[in-house]
Motif scaffolding. Structure first.
Motif, short mmCIF file in Angstrom:
data_model
loop_
_atom_site.label_atom_id
_atom_site.label_comp_id
_atom_site.label_asym_id
_atom_site.label_seq_id
_atom_site.Cartn_x
_atom_site.Cartn_y
_atom_site.Cartn_z
N ALA A 25 0.83 -1.21 0.00
CA ALA A 25 0.00 0.00 0.00
C ALA A 25 0.87 1.25 0.00
CB ALA A 25 -0.93 -0.01 1.21
N LEU A 26 1.96 1.21 0.74
CA LEU A 26 2.84 2.38 0.81
C LEU A 26 3.68 2.51 -0.45
CD1 LEU A 26 3.90 2.12 4.54
CD2 LEU A 26 2.39 3.83 3.53
N LEU A 29 2.30 4.43 -3.42
CA LEU A 29 2.11 5.88 -3.37
C LEU A 29 3.26 6.60 -4.05
CD1 LEU A 29 0.95 6.20 0.34
CD2 LEU A 29 -0.49 6.23 -1.71
N VAL A 53 4.20 13.36 -1.12
CA VAL A 53 3.27 12.61 -0.27
C VAL A 53 3.56 12.97 1.18
CG1 VAL A 53 4.72 10.53 -0.26
CG2 VAL A 53 2.26 10.32 0.20
N GLN A 57 -0.88 11.60 4.55
CA GLN A 57 -1.34 10.75 3.43
C GLN A 57 -0.86 9.31 3.58
OE1 GLN A 57 0.13 13.52 0.38
NE2 GLN A 57 -1.90 13.46 -0.54
N ALA A 61 -3.48 6.23 3.92
CA ALA A 61 -3.50 5.11 2.98
C ALA A 61 -3.60 3.78 3.72
CB ALA A 61 -2.25 5.13 2.10
N ARG A 65 -6.87 0.97 4.19
CA ARG A 65 -6.71 -0.46 3.90
C ARG A 65 -7.08 -1.33 5.10
NH1 ARG A 65 -3.46 -2.91 0.13
NH2 ARG A 65 -3.19 -1.68 -1.73
#
Ligand SMILES: [Cu+2]
Length: 74
Positions: A25-26, A29, A53, A57, A61, A65
């Motif tokens: 997920a990271l 970005l 970012v 943020q 994120a 999730r």
């Protein structure tokens, strides 16, 4: 812009599968350069470009999730 490091406390990170989901997920970005999760500490250290970012943020994120995350003051 120089990269900065943000330490996130992450709730619900309990196993290697969680670590993988969180890392993905990271990494997805824009502006994230390096992700270093610590399962024992339930934290993730993220090296990122704050102009692309923000720390908020990053946390958002993970929260989106299903892993509620908050920045920890360095
Ligand atoms: Cu897990």
């Amino acid at each position: 812009m120089n990269p900065t490091e943000t330490l996130l406390d992450v709730r619900g990170m309990n196993c290697g599968s969680c670590v993988r989901h969180i890392s993905e997920a990271l990494d997805a970005l824009d502006g994230v350069e390096e992700v270093r999760p610590s399962l024992p500490d339930k934290t993730v250290l993220v090296r990122h470009d704050p102009a692309r970012v923000s720390a908020e943020q990053l946390a958002g994120a993970l929260t989106a999730r299903g892993y509620p995350a908050a920045t920890r003051a360095a």
